[in-house]
Design a protein around this motif. Sequence first.
Motif, PDB file in Angstrom:
ATOM      1  N   SER A  29       0.844  -1.185   0.000  1.00 51.91           N
ATOM      2  CA  SER A  29       0.000   0.000   0.000  1.00 51.91           C
ATOM      3  C   SER A  29       0.885   1.242   0.000  1.00 51.91           C
ATOM      4  O   SER A  29       2.084   1.165   0.287  1.00 51.91           O
ATOM      5  N   LYS A  30       0.285   2.378  -0.316  1.00 53.48           N
ATOM      6  CA  LYS A  30       1.058   3.620  -0.324  1.00 53.48           C
ATOM      7  C   LYS A  30       1.594   3.946   1.068  1.00 53.48           C
ATOM      8  O   LYS A  30       2.692   4.508   1.208  1.00 53.48           O
ATOM      9  N   HIS A  31       0.831   3.610   2.100  1.00 49.25           N
ATOM     10  CA  HIS A  31       1.275   3.853   3.474  1.00 49.25           C
ATOM     11  C   HIS A  31       2.510   3.020   3.806  1.00 49.25           C
ATOM     12  O   HIS A  31       3.484   3.532   4.383  1.00 49.25           O
ATOM     13  N   TYR A  57       5.518   4.329   1.879  1.00 51.17           N
ATOM     14  CA  TYR A  57       6.035   5.564   2.474  1.00 51.17           C
ATOM     15  C   TYR A  57       7.002   5.254   3.620  1.00 51.17           C
ATOM     16  O   TYR A  57       8.117   5.784   3.668  1.00 51.17           O
ATOM     17  N   TRP A  58       6.577   4.384   4.530  1.00 53.24           N
ATOM     18  CA  TRP A  58       7.428   4.080   5.680  1.00 53.24           C
ATOM     19  C   TRP A  58       8.684   3.302   5.269  1.00 53.24           C
ATOM     20  O   TRP A  58       9.755   3.475   5.859  1.00 53.24           O
ATOM     21  N   PHE A  59       8.560   2.473   4.269  1.00 50.14           N
ATOM     22  CA  PHE A  59       9.744   1.774   3.771  1.00 50.14           C
ATOM     23  C   PHE A  59      10.761   2.768   3.227  1.00 50.14           C
ATOM     24  O   PHE A  59      11.962   2.678   3.529  1.00 50.14           O
ATOM     25  N   CYS A  60      10.283   3.720   2.411  1.00 50.54           N
ATOM     26  CA  CYS A  60      11.185   4.730   1.849  1.00 50.54           C
ATOM     27  C   CYS A  60      11.792   5.605   2.947  1.00 50.54           C
ATOM     28  O   CYS A  60      12.981   5.970   2.877  1.00 50.54           O
ATOM     29  N   GLN A  61      10.990   5.961   3.947  1.00 55.94           N
ATOM     30  CA  GLN A  61      11.493   6.768   5.049  1.00 55.94           C
ATOM     31  C   GLN A  61      12.632   6.051   5.787  1.00 55.94           C
ATOM     32  O   GLN A  61      13.726   6.594   5.959  1.00 55.94           O
ATOM     33  N   ILE A  80      13.645  10.983  10.315  1.00 56.07           N
ATOM     34  CA  ILE A  80      12.321  10.408  10.034  1.00 56.07           C
ATOM     35  C   ILE A  80      11.233  11.205  10.737  1.00 56.07           C
ATOM     36  O   ILE A  80      10.174  11.496  10.160  1.00 56.07           O
ATOM     37  N   THR A  81      11.482  11.581  11.985  1.00 52.63           N
ATOM     38  CA  THR A  81      10.485  12.330  12.760  1.00 52.63           C
ATOM     39  C   THR A  81      10.187  13.687  12.140  1.00 52.63           C
ATOM     40  O   THR A  81       9.029  14.075  11.973  1.00 52.63           O
ATOM     41  N   TYR A 139       5.607  14.638  -5.639  1.00 51.24           N
ATOM     42  CA  TYR A 139       4.824  13.408  -5.789  1.00 51.24           C
ATOM     43  C   TYR A 139       3.350  13.658  -5.481  1.00 51.24           C
ATOM     44  O   TYR A 139       2.460  13.263  -6.240  1.00 51.24           O
ATOM     45  N   HIS A 140       3.091  14.330  -4.350  1.00 55.04           N
ATOM     46  CA  HIS A 140       1.701  14.582  -3.979  1.00 55.04           C
ATOM     47  C   HIS A 140       1.039  15.627  -4.879  1.00 55.04           C
ATOM     48  O   HIS A 140      -0.174  15.583  -5.095  1.00 55.04           O
ATOM     49  N   TYR A 141       1.827  16.541  -5.397  1.00 51.87           N
ATOM     50  CA  TYR A 141       1.268  17.534  -6.316  1.00 51.87           C
ATOM     51  C   TYR A 141       0.784  16.840  -7.586  1.00 51.87           C
ATOM     52  O   TYR A 141      -0.312  17.113  -8.092  1.00 51.87           O
TER      53      TYR A 141
END
Length: 361
Positions: free
Chosen positions: A4-6, A9-13, A50-51, A132-134
């Motif tokens: 999933s996108k979620h 995201y955490w993997f990339c972070q 990350i934070t 990306y979000h844009y």
Amino acid sequence: MGYSKHQLYWFCQIFGWTLLIAVEYFVYWLEEGFDPDMFYLAIANIVLGITLTHLYRLTIRRWNWVQLPFFRLAPRVLASVLVLALVMTVVNFPVDKQLLPDMILNNTSAFLAYMLSWGKVMLTWVLTYTAYHYVEQSRDAEIEKILLKSSIRETEAKVLRSQLNPHFVFNALNSIRALVYEDPSKAQQGITQLSNILRNSLLADRRKTVELREEIKTVEDYLALEKVRYEDRLKAHIDLDPRTLYWQVPPMMLQTLVENAIKHGVSKVMGGGFVELTSRLDEPDKGDSMLHIRIRNTGKLGDKEESGGFGLKNTAQRLELLYGSPAKFDIYQEADDVVCAEVTMPMQSDSIFRKADKVMS
């Protein structure tokens, strides 16, 4: 199994920040050897990076920055980069001065150099995430626009499908009323035919297309009721290619065209006239096969208002909504006293020919 996108995201972070800090620590380790304090600082930087970037993510999503115009978005992005770089510098600079007293200069230029270094890292992250979000927001807006347009077109199509001339219903009831005493059985048959037409008119609002054979039953019921009214003044003939019987056509469309042919053609001729409906296939063995339906009738083609402008416009709009440019509708004066309306539409289902072949075999 896809992520999933979620999760992505955490993997990339985690992977991105770990890789970045690990590379810097690895260079130090090669030059100075293993240092537990530097190792713990590296871990702290991973967590801090990350934070901070996650807080930026929450901010941009909370205030929906990606919907802002560029001239309002750009200052916010730059300010965020400066704040993130400043926090990383304020945390790391004093610690590095203690751990690396020979490498860190205690002056403003060193502080600014530190901040510039972290600024480049944060700018890369912020621009990547925001871009990306844009793009995703623009894509979602485009999809929503397409869905809205599709919904509007479907609503228009429903309105067009549900049209039934109230004058026809009035005339049909008058014709049936006249038969109640003269020929009760024929009056009963007329009521059945009218109820079939009304039922199909109601069902037309729920279905985009129907099989041609089903639409022809409605046309036959309509012609039978009109024969009661015009008697010998109306001659009707239907000739269909058996291969077209299962072709999908817009419901009530042919009934509208036949009604138009009688109302604006046959009824205006003193001695009456004819209505002829035929169907054929154009190159049925190829993928670009087209259905051709022709309705010929006695009459003269006047202007749009005199020749059933709404009904003709209705037909053209419905074909455009359902099939787009491949579908065609044309009406013209074929001879001095003959009007011809032609409908051309593409095939919607590969199963049409299989059904037709089964009927013909």
